[in-house]
Design an enzyme around this catalytic site. Structure first.
Site, short mmCIF file in Angstrom:
data_model
loop_
_atom_site.label_atom_id
_atom_site.label_comp_id
_atom_site.label_asym_id
_atom_site.label_seq_id
_atom_site.Cartn_x
_atom_site.Cartn_y
_atom_site.Cartn_z
N TYR A 233 37.03 -133.02 46.99
CA TYR A 233 37.68 -132.52 48.19
C TYR A 233 38.40 -133.68 48.88
CZ TYR A 233 34.49 -128.54 47.56
OH TYR A 233 33.78 -127.47 47.05
N PRO B 223 31.92 -116.87 51.03
CA PRO B 223 31.31 -115.57 51.37
C PRO B 223 32.24 -114.69 52.21
CG PRO B 223 30.43 -117.27 52.80
CD PRO B 223 31.28 -117.98 51.77
N LEU B 224 33.35 -115.26 52.66
CA LEU B 224 34.36 -114.48 53.37
C LEU B 224 35.60 -114.25 52.50
CD1 LEU B 224 34.04 -116.02 56.96
CD2 LEU B 224 33.16 -113.83 56.11
N GLY C 34 38.79 -116.13 53.17
CA GLY C 34 39.54 -115.70 54.35
C GLY C 34 39.95 -114.25 54.33
#
Length: 324
Positions: A54, A202-203, A206
């Site tokens: 990252y 988990p979303l 987005g």
């Protein structure tokens, strides 16, 4: 709090994914990211998730700066294995023992810590027997450089082989109302072995916030523009899917993100979602999901609204690197 595996660490039932603080999801603000991390710790979140790729590298450095004076309050999870070139693009996967050792030393240095709480193999290297990679990881545990081990996007068979070399505390894979692949055997395998599960995205990267309905909602540098689910035709289908879930959230008086996170939390006490947040406002919204208890009827309605395979488009342009 939840426990990752039979003998794994105790972590907050919601972690904080830090990837977007340094790359991938458009612009970021390091100062606000540090404030967000500090606020997460203040609110009881103790699991911070990062990886050497990252940035690359800068996300680990950011977390190192943020937690330097609060090390005993945080469980740091970082990953190795995805190799990036000078331009920042992933050029391959490396699970060779010498690379494992070198990557660990680099992460320790950038994080500014003596030990990594949870060290995760980011992707499985098909050219290296998993036993060789995990033999090197087991050595790191014996040397006191790592406390617990994890693996990401691995198949049930690979998890079993790794677990035979050294206990796997957790497996990390994408899991949400629009990405339910782990239900096809992986979760059952983990439960039979006493291994925890960390749900990343988990979303739905987005999608399950209801804020992305067209590709132009994403900045030009946002990597989601490369993902099949965010291509115009697929995104239109997926936005309609999210609208069905949003209607249920409105009826409950919560945001669609909170409802989606509460659904993940309700799938088992051995599952820990790690939604990303680049601001304190998004963090607080996500944490609100931990106070939401869904009834059996509500869970059934969500299963009906978002059954397995409901999303249009694959998770990645090339799915050959997952579930190995």
């Amino acid at each position: 709090m939840r426990t990752l595996g039979h003998d794994g660490p105790r972590v907050s039932d919601l972690g904080l994914g830090c990837m977007g603080m340094s790359q991938f999801y458009g612009a970021w603000d390091d100062d606000e990211s540090v404030r967000t991390i500090h606020h997460a710790l203040d609110l009881g979140v103790n699991l911070l998730d990062t990886a050497d790729m990252y940035g690359p590298y800068t996300n680990e450095e950011l977390i190192g700066r943020a937690v330097r004076s609060r090390r005993d309050e945080v469980l740091i999870a970082t990953k190795f294995g995805n190799v990036k070139g000078p331009d920042g693009r992933v050029i391959g996967v490396n699970g060779r023992p010498e690379y494992v050792r070198a990557s660990c030393e680099g992460s320790l240095r950038r994080l500014g810590v003596d030990v990594i709480d949870l060290y995760c193999q980011h992707r499985v290297d098909p050219s290296v027997p998993i036993e060789d990679t995990w033999g090197a990881l087991a050595d790191l545990v014996r040397q006191g450089k790592v406390r617990h081990l994890a693996i990401s996007e691995a198949s049930p068979e690979t998890v079993r082989r790794a677990h035979a070399v050294h206990p796997v505390a957790a497996v990390q894979s994408e899991y949400s109302l629009v990405s339910r692949d782990p239900e096809q055997g992986l979760l059952a395998t983990l439960r039979s072995l006493g291994i925890g599960f960390i749900a990343y995205a988990p979303l739905g990267r987005g999608l399950l916030t209801g804020r992305i309905t067209m590709t132009d909602d994403l900045s030009t540098e946002d990597f989601r523009r490369t993902l099949p689910r965010f291509q115009p035709g697929n995104l239109a289908h997926n936005a309609r899917l999210v609208e069905r879930i949003t209607r249920q959230a409105r009826e409950r008086g919560v945001t669609v993100a909170q409802l989606a996170l509460a659904w993940v939390l309700a799938q088992g006490d051995d599952i820990v979602p790690i939604p990303g947040a680049k601001s304190r406002a998004r963090l607080v919204e996500n944490i609100g999901a931990t106070n939401l208890r869904l009834t059996a009827a509500e869970l059934a309605l969500l299963d009906e609204a978002a059954p397995f395979g409901c999303a249009a488009g694959d998770r990645y342009p090339d799915m050959s690197g997952v579930n190995r």
